[in-house]
Design a protein around this motif. Structure first.
Motif, mmCIF file in Angstrom:
data_model
loop_
_atom_site.group_PDB
_atom_site.id
_atom_site.type_symbol
_atom_site.label_atom_id
_atom_site.label_comp_id
_atom_site.label_asym_id
_atom_site.label_seq_id
_atom_site.Cartn_x
_atom_site.Cartn_y
_atom_site.Cartn_z
ATOM 1 N N ASP A 11 -53.971 -57.956 35.853
ATOM 2 C CA ASP A 11 -55.380 -58.334 35.812
ATOM 3 C C ASP A 11 -56.217 -57.134 36.246
ATOM 4 O O ASP A 11 -55.773 -55.996 36.131
ATOM 5 C CB ASP A 11 -55.646 -59.570 36.668
ATOM 6 N N GLU A 12 -57.420 -57.385 36.780
ATOM 7 C CA GLU A 12 -58.292 -56.280 37.184
ATOM 8 C C GLU A 12 -57.691 -55.461 38.321
ATOM 9 O O GLU A 12 -58.111 -54.334 38.576
ATOM 10 C CB GLU A 12 -59.685 -56.806 37.585
ATOM 11 N N ASN A 13 -56.679 -55.964 38.994
ATOM 12 C CA ASN A 13 -56.007 -55.235 40.076
ATOM 13 C C ASN A 13 -54.783 -54.468 39.604
ATOM 14 O O ASN A 13 -54.038 -53.936 40.409
ATOM 15 C CB ASN A 13 -55.611 -56.212 41.182
ATOM 16 N N GLY A 14 -54.516 -54.466 38.299
ATOM 17 C CA GLY A 14 -53.374 -53.742 37.751
ATOM 18 C C GLY A 14 -52.167 -54.647 37.580
ATOM 19 O O GLY A 14 -52.241 -55.864 37.724
ATOM 20 N N LEU A 70 -66.944 -56.060 37.121
ATOM 21 C CA LEU A 70 -66.134 -55.494 36.038
ATOM 22 C C LEU A 70 -66.340 -56.221 34.720
ATOM 23 O O LEU A 70 -65.919 -55.743 33.677
ATOM 24 C CB LEU A 70 -64.648 -55.531 36.403
ATOM 25 N N GLY A 71 -66.948 -57.395 34.771
ATOM 26 C CA GLY A 71 -67.141 -58.187 33.557
ATOM 27 C C GLY A 71 -65.890 -58.996 33.255
ATOM 28 O O GLY A 71 -65.080 -59.298 34.131
ATOM 29 N N MET A 72 -65.721 -59.341 32.000
ATOM 30 C CA MET A 72 -64.569 -60.131 31.577
ATOM 31 C C MET A 72 -63.335 -59.228 31.493
ATOM 32 O O MET A 72 -63.400 -58.140 30.930
ATOM 33 C CB MET A 72 -64.829 -60.778 30.229
ATOM 34 N N VAL A 73 -62.223 -59.675 32.064
ATOM 35 C CA VAL A 73 -60.974 -58.904 32.016
ATOM 36 C C VAL A 73 -59.867 -59.792 31.449
ATOM 37 O O VAL A 73 -59.875 -61.010 31.611
ATOM 38 C CB VAL A 73 -60.547 -58.377 33.407
ATOM 39 N N LEU A 74 -58.932 -59.157 30.768
ATOM 40 C CA LEU A 74 -57.778 -59.856 30.231
ATOM 41 C C LEU A 74 -56.737 -60.021 31.333
ATOM 42 O O LEU A 74 -56.399 -59.059 32.027
ATOM 43 C CB LEU A 74 -57.170 -59.080 29.067
#
Length: 133
Positions: A121-124, A94-98
């Protein structure tokens, strides 16, 4: 043939410049959404220790932690507060996530203090702890 190309070009330009509507075609307003059964939203009563219904910010902070991250928060005169830390992390494909993690406290209609800890995060968005449940 020239007229057909010009007409197609004008049609594309006009379609691009049309005002956009919200996806559900409701007009924008500043009211919070009503619950699904259309009951009005409950009004939060101030803490019984509070002398007035006016709540003021008694403490606030913000720190830029670099690389797009920050730490911030505030505390109100009624005892409610919110604190949050944001940063970027590598989520593989996914690359960089906030990432946003923190907590907030507030009072329910009975005057009981509630606290909710969360992580996004990337999991919501995930509630990690909620003393109402």
């Amino acid at each position: 043939m020239k007229y057909l190309v010009i007409l197609a070009f004008v049609g594309v330009v006009v379609a691009q410049n049309r005002p956009q509507r919200p996806f559900d075609n409701r007009p924008f307003d500043n009211r919070p959404p009503s619950p699904p059964d259309n009951r009005p939203l409950p009004r939060i009563q101030p803490n019984s220790n509070q002398k007035s219904s006016e709540v003021t910010i008694v403490k606030q902070y913000f720190e830029d932690t670099g690389n797009g991250g920050s730490t911030w928060g505030y505390q109100n005169s009624d005892g409610s507060e919110r604190h949050e830390k944001t940063y970027f992390k590598d989520a593989g494909a996914l690359g960089m996530v906030l990432v946003q993690e923190g907590f907030y406290t507030n009072y329910d209609n009975d005057g009981k203090l509630i606290k909710v800890k969360y992580l996004a995060d990337e999991n919501g968005f995930q509630i990690l702890e909620d003393n109402r449940i």
